[in-house]
Design a protein around this motif. Structure first.
Motif, mmCIF file in Angstrom:
data_model
loop_
_atom_site.group_PDB
_atom_site.id
_atom_site.type_symbol
_atom_site.label_atom_id
_atom_site.label_comp_id
_atom_site.label_asym_id
_atom_site.label_seq_id
_atom_site.Cartn_x
_atom_site.Cartn_y
_atom_site.Cartn_z
ATOM 1 N N THR A 492 0.875 -1.182 0.154
ATOM 2 C CA THR A 492 0.075 -0.014 -0.061
ATOM 3 C C THR A 492 0.821 1.223 0.057
ATOM 4 O O THR A 492 0.287 2.354 0.052
ATOM 5 C CB THR A 492 -0.881 0.020 1.152
ATOM 6 O OG1 THR A 492 -1.661 -1.525 1.456
ATOM 7 C CG2 THR A 492 -2.157 0.831 1.070
ATOM 8 N N ASN A 504 -9.849 4.084 7.461
ATOM 9 C CA ASN A 504 -11.194 4.080 6.977
ATOM 10 C C ASN A 504 -12.209 5.077 7.861
ATOM 11 O O ASN A 504 -13.130 4.704 8.540
ATOM 12 C CB ASN A 504 -11.835 2.510 7.432
ATOM 13 C CG ASN A 504 -11.208 1.508 6.213
ATOM 14 O OD1 ASN A 504 -10.664 2.052 5.537
ATOM 15 N ND2 ASN A 504 -11.653 0.237 6.513
ATOM 16 N N VAL A 528 -8.411 2.216 3.811
ATOM 17 C CA VAL A 528 -7.915 3.358 3.329
ATOM 18 C C VAL A 528 -6.857 4.146 4.562
ATOM 19 O O VAL A 528 -7.703 4.228 5.864
ATOM 20 C CB VAL A 528 -8.981 4.422 2.617
ATOM 21 C CG1 VAL A 528 -8.213 5.676 2.340
ATOM 22 C CG2 VAL A 528 -9.686 3.813 1.595
ATOM 23 N N TYR A 543 -3.643 9.708 0.915
ATOM 24 C CA TYR A 543 -4.776 8.686 0.922
ATOM 25 C C TYR A 543 -4.024 7.439 0.090
ATOM 26 O O TYR A 543 -4.001 7.250 -0.911
ATOM 27 C CB TYR A 543 -6.094 9.133 0.409
ATOM 28 C CG TYR A 543 -6.900 10.212 1.093
ATOM 29 C CD1 TYR A 543 -7.796 9.949 2.212
ATOM 30 C CD2 TYR A 543 -6.802 11.444 0.523
ATOM 31 C CE1 TYR A 543 -8.455 11.008 2.660
ATOM 32 C CE2 TYR A 543 -7.453 12.569 1.355
ATOM 33 C CZ TYR A 543 -8.028 12.200 2.378
ATOM 34 O OH TYR A 543 -8.743 13.236 3.061
ATOM 35 N N GLY A 545 -4.467 3.374 0.104
ATOM 36 C CA GLY A 545 -5.397 2.177 0.202
ATOM 37 C C GLY A 545 -5.239 1.007 -0.697
ATOM 38 O O GLY A 545 -4.569 0.814 -1.675
#
Length: 549
Positions: A492, A504, A528, A543, A545
């Motif tokens: 990620t 999240n 995320v 961000y 995710g």
């Protein structure tokens, strides 16, 4: 009048002389030309040349010729077909493609497990490519999808070891195939794919498989030689079907032994013979032979940057092949290996050995809860030194020794703890079951494990962000301390130093909040992370995710 007559006569004489001169030049030029042609004709004459004849002197056959004639009939061409299927996930990866993080064939996702090491990165996997025909653009892809709705065909080799039709090949030759066909050297050279075959058993850990064809008469077979007795520099011969060119024979020498081309768990049971005999796509599964015509290896992989031969090939040693084959033709049709449920890290520095006071042995990194080693009292930090009194050299030695034991049998494990020697009796477990239990524990951590949910589920360690950092970025959060290579956090793009402020949309202002949120995540969840880089706080929130696997 006279003068006029003389002028006319003079002109006539002049014309005559010009004409005669022109004719003379033409005659002389023609003579030279004719002489040149006659010279050229003479120069190209070949009447003195002696016609060639084919020599009829017999040449004594060498050992390569004898082996090819003797073993060739037992080497087969394998064709497979994979029918189009409805893809459930368009993001599936090609199981045969270059992969810097190869999937552990035993199902231990990047960790250790049954006496496993934890270095499963496969840093050289970009160069070590599994190979067989059918991966080119004309044969379609190998990503497990429908390939445009067309049947995907592949090619490989194999050899008959039992006159009843039992054949050894590589697992990756027949993996995921819906139809398997075998063509013998004596079968007609036609468009016919060959005789249908069925799978008897496969072993992904060694990339070996056994298939069978039906035959009305006894089939030619090969002999298996002792690969342990081979030496670097020995002559070898390879027979197979590279690029669908059946019964192709190449020769070379043994370049090295005990080569491991996939570091970590994926390569634990793959210690190859290296050879410079030409091996190409389609040779996979074919025999590597010694000068007695005995199979000493199964051609499995090549080192290449061009998808073709570059002088470095690898064959699974015959001694390993025999052990696997005998398990695969047994009633269970599977290879059973032992495990004691520990993890260790190979290749420790000399400093670790000196500080912990050992030269040979294995430093235990973690112990599976409820596993065989745990029940025997083995703890992280113990240094395993002996098995039944025999000294353990390194991790490979430990894995091979434990894996060779049958589940349910017992061993006496010698180890060092806090500098003092001790021992314990450990009951060997089934490797597959040990790994299955470990995977289940990782997927469903206990409340104690939940306190380290970031490490067990995501593969990263975090700590509370210090107050000065919180003031700098204007957000409370947790700082990423370390990320395990190949983990979800790594995939990620999380990296040490980043501050996670929400997961999240839920605040993660401190480590307890972070663990509480992460402990509720399960496989298949979208995750995320809202992160801030304290080195560039003005960049704002980023961000990152992915879907938890």
């Amino acid at each position: 009048m006279r003068s006029l007559f003389e002028r006319l006569r003079t002109r006539r004489l002049t014309s005559t002389f010009v004409l005669l001169g022109t004719l003379s030049i033409a005659v002389v030029g023609g003579s030279f030309a004719a002489h040149g042609v006659r010279g050229q004709e003479k120069q190209n004459e070949s009447t003195d040349a002696t016609p060639l004849k084919v020599a009829n002197s017999p040449v004594a056959p060498n050992e390569f010729v004898k082996i090819a004639k003797e073993v060739g009939p037992a080497v087969v061409n394998i064709n497979t077909q994979t029918l189009p299927k409805q893809s459930m996930n368009r993001n599936n990866r090609n199981p045969h493609a270059r992969n810097p993080h190869p999937q552990n064939p035993d199902g231990d996702n990047g960790g250790g497990g049954g006496d496993d090491d934890q270095d499963g990165q496969g840093n050289f996997q970009d160069f070590f490519n599994r190979f067989f025909g059918g991966q080119g653009p004309d044969q379609g892809g190998g990503d497990g999808e429908d390939g445009g709705g067309q049947v995907r065909e592949s090619l490989g080799s194999g050899f008959i070891v039992d006159a009843k039709g039992y054949i050894i090949t590589n697992n990756h030759v027949i993996d995921k195939a819906d139809k398997i066909y075998v063509k013998l050297s004596t079968d007609p050279d036609s468009q016919d794919l060959g005789r249908p075959a069925r799978v008897i058993g496969v072993d992904k850990a060694t990339d070996l498989a056994v298939i069978k064809i039906e035959a009305n008469t006894a089939l030619p077979t090969v002999k298996l030689g002792n690969s342990d007795s081979t030496q670097v520099g020995d002559w070898v011969e390879a027979i197979g079907s590279p690029f669908a060119l059946a019964q192709t024979v190449t020769a070379g020498i043994i370049s090295a032994k005990n080569r491991t081309i996939e570091p970590g768990a994926s390569g634990q049971f793959q210690h190859f013979i290296q050879t410079d005999a030409a091996i190409n796509p389609g040779n996979s599964g074919g025999p590597l032979l010694n000068m007695n015509g005995e199979v000493i290896g199964v051609n499995t992989a090549i080192y290449t940057q061009s998808a073709g031969y570059q002088g470095i090939g690898f064959a699974m040693p015959a001694n390993t092949v025999v052990e696997v084959y005998n398990d695969l033709i047994s009633p269970s049709h599977k290879v059973v290996r032992g495990s004691i449920g520990i993890q260790f890290r190979p290749g420790l520095s000399g400093a670790v050995n000196r500080v912990y006071g050992f030269k040979n042995g294995v430093l235990v990194n973690s112990v599976q809860s409820g596993g065989p080693a745990d029940k025997a009292g083995i703890k992280p930090g113990d240094i395993i030194t002996t098995i039944d009194g025999r000294q353990i050299k390194d991790g490979d030695d430990l894995v091979n020794e434990i894996a060779s034991r049958r589940p349910g049998s017992s061993i006496r494990l010698g180890f060092m703890r806090d500098g003092k020697p001790t021992d314990a009796t450990v009951t060997i477990g089934d490797r597959d079951k040990v790994f299955s239990d470990m995977a289940l524990q990782q997927a469903n951590p206990t409340p104690e494990e939940g306190s380290n949910a970031g490490e067990s589920k995501l593969g990263m360690v975090v700590r509370d962000a210090p107050q000065d950092m919180v003031a700098k970025i204007h957000h409370p959060g947790v700082v990423v301390q370390s990320v395990r290579a190949g983990s979800f956090a790594d995939l990620t793009s999380l990296e040490p130093g980043l501050v996670i402020i929400r997961v999240n949309r839920q605040p993660t202002g401190n480590r307890d909040q972070f663990n509480a949120v992460v402990s509720k995540l399960k496989t298949g969840d979208d995750v995320v992370f809202e992160v801030v880089d304290p080195r560039r706080p003005n960049d704002g929130i980023n961000y990152l995710g992915g879907t938890l696997q």
